[in-house]
Structures are given as C-alpha cells and as structure tokens.
Motif scaffolding. Sequence first.
Motif: not given
Length: 204
Positions: A32-42
């Motif tokens: 998964r793109p790193m942005t997807a991980w950050v978006a999931e948290r933020l």
Amino acid sequence: MAHPRITGVILAGGLGRRMGGVDKGLQELQGRPMTAWVAERLAPQVDELLINANRNAERYAKFGYRVVADRIPDFAGPLAGLHAALSAATHPWVATAPCDSPFLPPDLVSRLASAMHAADAELAVARTHDQPHPVFCLCRREVLPHLTAYLHSGERKFERWYATLKTVQVPFDDVASAFENINTRDELQRFDSQGQDYSQKSGA
C-alpha cells in the motif's frame, strides 16, 4: 475539551531526494502507498483531510481527498505545504503529518489540540524526549499572513518560523516509535521486510 473544527493535511509535496527523487508518498509499504497508511490514521482524527502534493495529483486524488499544491514555487519544503493547507482549509485549525510516517499516533491531533487550547497557543508541536517534530503540528489558520511573509522573505526553516509564534511543545514520549519515518529505500525495505501488521502498530 471543546475546540474548533480541524483540517488535516498529509505533506507529500517533497522531492524525495533521499529516496532517489521518487514521489515518496506513493512508495509502497506492504503493498500500500505510504500515504494510504497515513490517511488511515489521520482522517479519523480530523474533520477534513487534504493531501499536499506537487506531482502525480491524479494518483493522489484517488485516495478520495482534496489535493492541494504548493503556492510557493520550487519545492520550498514542508512549510510551503502547510502554507498551501492554510490557504485551502475549510476549518479554523490545521493539523499536519508527513507522508513518510505511517505509524503516527491515533490520538495525535486530540493531544495537540488539548495542549494548544490550554496554553491559548498559536501552534502546537509534537515532541519525543528532547526532539521536537515540527512536521507533526497543529496551528491556527490565522497564522497564514505571518507564514506567507516568512516564506516570501526567503526563509524555509520550520523551527525558526514557529519560534516567532506562541508555541507549545507536546510530549509524546510514551509513543516515541510512532514518529519513525521512512526516508530512504533501505529504510522502506527494512520496514517492508519485518512482516509486522502495521495497521495495529500503536507506537507504544
């Protein structure tokens, strides 16, 4: 504690020099793109989420959030991303997180907001032990003219800018590992090969 509504922004507008010039936010961690991980948290922590990106806008738009590019030219760094977010934000407070920190705390924004409200500050910055993390911050939209003037003067240093504001540093020593970031291909490969379930990683 009551506080104004908050716009969040994922800072993905850099050149990714330490990763070979690639668009870092689109590099994959466990498929998964790193942005997807950050978006999931933020996203659950804010009332609106933006992505600051200066390349691949169409790919970033597929995450389902509004994409805003820097208004300051020449890839001027994370402050330019904050400037773009403050210019586009719907809500009075704006929280930032970088695209290369996929483990950010699930209570990041609430802890920053509580501290900023209690101190009646203009900006709250996360800190672990003696290390501030200015790209994890919360600030009032009213600081935009001040930031615009700072950037137009040629300055780019985040720390030098927030030193001129009423700032509160917020300790996150209890979840220090949540602020680990992935800057290089080697670091990405190391995290990718660990086989952890990062959706459950709290940073504790």
